[in-house]
Design a protein around this motif. Structure first.
Motif, PDB file in Angstrom:
ATOM      1  N   GLY A 361       0.870  -1.085  -0.098  1.00  0.00           N
ATOM      2  CA  GLY A 361       0.111  -0.032   0.106  1.00  0.00           C
ATOM      3  C   GLY A 361       0.768   1.119  -0.043  1.00  0.00           C
ATOM      4  O   GLY A 361       0.342   2.362   0.617  1.00  0.00           O
ATOM      5  N   LYS A 362       2.192   1.194  -0.394  1.00  0.00           N
ATOM      6  CA  LYS A 362       3.181   2.081  -0.414  1.00  0.00           C
ATOM      7  C   LYS A 362       3.310   2.602  -1.913  1.00  0.00           C
ATOM      8  O   LYS A 362       4.577   3.265  -2.132  1.00  0.00           O
ATOM      9  N   ALA A 363       2.517   2.612  -2.833  1.00  0.00           N
ATOM     10  CA  ALA A 363       2.862   3.027  -4.311  1.00  0.00           C
ATOM     11  C   ALA A 363       2.425   4.355  -4.745  1.00  0.00           C
ATOM     12  O   ALA A 363       2.176   4.486  -5.872  1.00  0.00           O
ATOM     13  N   GLY A 364       1.901   5.037  -3.721  1.00  0.00           N
ATOM     14  CA  GLY A 364       1.812   6.399  -4.061  1.00  0.00           C
ATOM     15  C   GLY A 364       0.397   6.644  -4.908  1.00  0.00           C
ATOM     16  O   GLY A 364      -0.520   5.794  -4.935  1.00  0.00           O
ATOM     17  N   LYS A 365       0.738   7.491  -5.842  1.00  0.00           N
ATOM     18  CA  LYS A 365      -0.248   7.818  -6.900  1.00  0.00           C
ATOM     19  C   LYS A 365      -0.691   6.511  -7.821  1.00  0.00           C
ATOM     20  O   LYS A 365      -1.837   6.769  -8.659  1.00  0.00           O
ATOM     21  N   ALA A 366       0.284   5.778  -7.997  1.00  0.00           N
ATOM     22  CA  ALA A 366       0.035   4.363  -8.698  1.00  0.00           C
ATOM     23  C   ALA A 366      -0.601   3.321  -8.079  1.00  0.00           C
ATOM     24  O   ALA A 366      -1.136   2.481  -8.377  1.00  0.00           O
TER      25      ALA A 366
END
Lengths: 397, 162
Positions: A361-366
């Motif tokens: 869950g750390k993929a930012g905007k992606a």
């Protein structure tokens, strides 16, 4: 679901692109520290350090296999060090080396690092490297064989075998770019493209145009691997639930799949075996982190995976926009080599690191919301091998 | 090097920062076990390493038969016919030594005897190439007396001499 043996608990990455002021050592030291911090452990807990070799060769390689890295980053309790390389499949082979260290006893956390820089080489040297790396020096290079020509043959073969169109191949490039436009570390982060632009860019190796081919870049990434039972204590572990591999050839003339258009048939049982070992079906996947290195190869591996709905082809799926951000089949969410940047041995690392980030869950905007299962692929050489791995953020004890 | 620098080459050298040596074609560096292939090519013969124990034909040749491991082999003259399995036409972004050849066709060629090789399709209109077409061998001299077997669409009648 099968029981996992190993997990990644932390990753790090530096921006990918043209960074002539950086060097491999600085990149390696940076991602090493950041990955260990991201894992939530201390540097003194690192028991093994594995590096991937720089594919164009340099002092960096010598220093790494002479054990520079543990000393430079303060991994004072490191017991095992190694350099491993299998070209574009090095994210897999370094990880396998790390797994071996983790089963020997006395090593609980292994740091795996990739750092690479191409900008120290003049453009002609880079063209020469990329042209010749995939070709046999005795039997192919004297004929002017290039990597792009190899990809063109395999792509053209797949197109004629399946009815895939060049517009669909271009759509794959656009889908990659849309993901890269959400990735601040991507080489082409701020440069959107269209199908028309891809098709009208200069023909490099017919039928491939320049925007269907890769650009060499500087970059690096790292991850921390541990045994699954230890990983449970980490904040956001990502487990390897099942995987499978197969090797075909050095030269495409010896490809086990025979006709160059049939690579998907070679890869299909490998994908099936990986899913089977993970104990899930293709419909359980939330993410398709596919590293093809060329858009046609991505389509071939998607075909092997059987991810397109029945009666449709991967080319149609990609052209529909469903593999792009917001689609039902998020595919290669860092933008792939084509749009993230080609860091030699490093593309597989950047795809793997992105897979882990997504599942954390750390993929930012992606970020793909609520992703639980991902498939990740890599391969090296002149399309010499294929590796499929299923990753998940759920642990089955 | 006895090459004269043409104005076109001079332009390329300036534009890409190349030296004359960048234009030297890479030649095969034969291994002891592949030398007979290149020796025969120099005499405009296409030969294939054939195992005397299991009849397997290895191309490219390796140290021993890749089917049975035997060292016993002989070099047999091939028929010089093949089919075009797949091809690509390079038009840009190639090593400097091949820039002046652009566009050129690279192909996977399947020999009548079974093995496949990477080669160039030459002496034809590249737009007429199609997978599955019949080919015949021709011999083109690369630099320094090195001869490379290449292929062209079959013209009928006698073939092989060029």
């Amino acid at each position: 679901m099968a029981r996992a043996e190993f997990a990644i608990i932390g990753t790090a990455e530096v921006p990918c692109g043209h960074y002539p002021q950086r060097n491999e050592f600085e990149i390696a030291y940076t991602v090493a520290r950041d990955a260990v911090r991201d894992a939530g452990i201390s540097m003194t807990q690192i028991g093994g350090v594995v590096t991937a070799a720089h594919i164009m060769g340099s002092d960096y390689n010598t220093e790494m296999f002479f054990g520079r890295l543990p000393e430079a980053i303060g991994a004072t309790n490191c017991r095992a060090v190694a350099t491993t390389i299998s070209g574009g499949a090095s994210s897999w082979s370094t990880r396998k080396t790390a797994e071996g260290m983790l089963t020997e006893g006395g090593v609980d956390y292994v740091l795996v690092v990739h750092a690479q820089r191409f900008s120290q080489f003049p453009p002609n040297e880079q063209v020469k490297f990329f042209a010749l790396a995939g070709a046999d020096a005795e039997w192919e290079v004297p004929y002017g064989m290039t990597y792009n020509a190899l990809a063109a043959m395999v792509t053209q073969g797949y197109m004629s075998a399946t009815g895939t169109t060049i517009e669909q191949v271009a759509a794959m490039c656009v889908a990659n770019r849309r993901w890269a436009n959400l990735q601040p570390n991507a080489m082409f982060y701020s440069k959107p493209i269209t199908v028309e632009e891809v098709l009208s860019s200069r023909v490099v190796a017919w039928p491939l145009t320049s925007l269907m081919c890769n650009v060499l870049a500087d970059g690096g990434s790292a991850f921390v691997l541990t045994r699954a039972e230890l990983a449970q204590a980490a904040q956001k572990p990502v487990y390897f639930a099942g995987e499978a591999s197969n090797y075909s050839h050095r030269s495409i003339v010896h490809a086990k799949w025979g006709d160059p258009g049939q690579m998907a048939e070679f890869a299909r049982p490998v994908a099936e075996q990986a899913l089977q070992r993970a104990g899930i079906g293709v419909n359980d996947l939330d993410l398709y982190e596919i590293y093809g290195s060329y858009p046609g190869l991505q389509l071939i591996l998607m075909d092997a995976l059987g991810m397109a709905p029945a009666g449709t082809t991967p080319g149609e799926l990609v052209a529909s926009g469903e593999t792009s951000p917001g689609g039902k089949y998020p595919t290669t969410t860092n933008g792939e080599a084509l749009s993230f940047g080609h860091t030699g041995t490093g593309v597989g690392f950047s795809v793997l690191v992105e897979t882990v980030r997504q599942l954390q869950g750390k993929a930012g905007k992606a970020q793909v919301p609520g992703a639980r299962f991902a498939v990740e692929t890599c391969g090296g050489g002149a399309f010499m091998d294929v590796h499929f791995s299923v990753l998940t953020n759920e642990y089955l004890s | 090097m006895n090459t004269t620098i043409t104005p076109e080459r001079e332009k390329l050298m300036r534009k890409l920062g190349l030296t004359e040596s960048d234009f030297v074609k890479p030649l095969p560096q034969p291994f002891p076990w592949s030398q007979p292939f290149w020796d025969a090519a120099r005499q405009r013969r296409l030969v294939l390493r054939t195992c005397l124990d299991c009849s397997h034909v290895d191309h490219p040749p390796y140290l021993y038969c890749t089917a049975c491991g035997s060292d016993r082999h002989e070099w047999r003259t091939a028929r010089g016919t093949a089919t075009l399995v797949a091809y690509a036409v390079n038009t840009y972004s190639v090593p400097a030594a091949f820039i002046e050849d652009l566009p050129y066709a690279l192909a996977i060629v399947k020999l009548a005897e079974g093995p496949q090789m990477i080669s160039n399709i030459v002496e034809c209109n590249l737009a007429e190439l199609r997978n599955g077409m019949a080919l015949e061998v021709v011999f083109h001299e690369a630099a320094q007396g090195f001869v490379l077997p290449k292929w062209r669409p079959t013209r009928g009648g006698s073939h092989g001499a060029a």
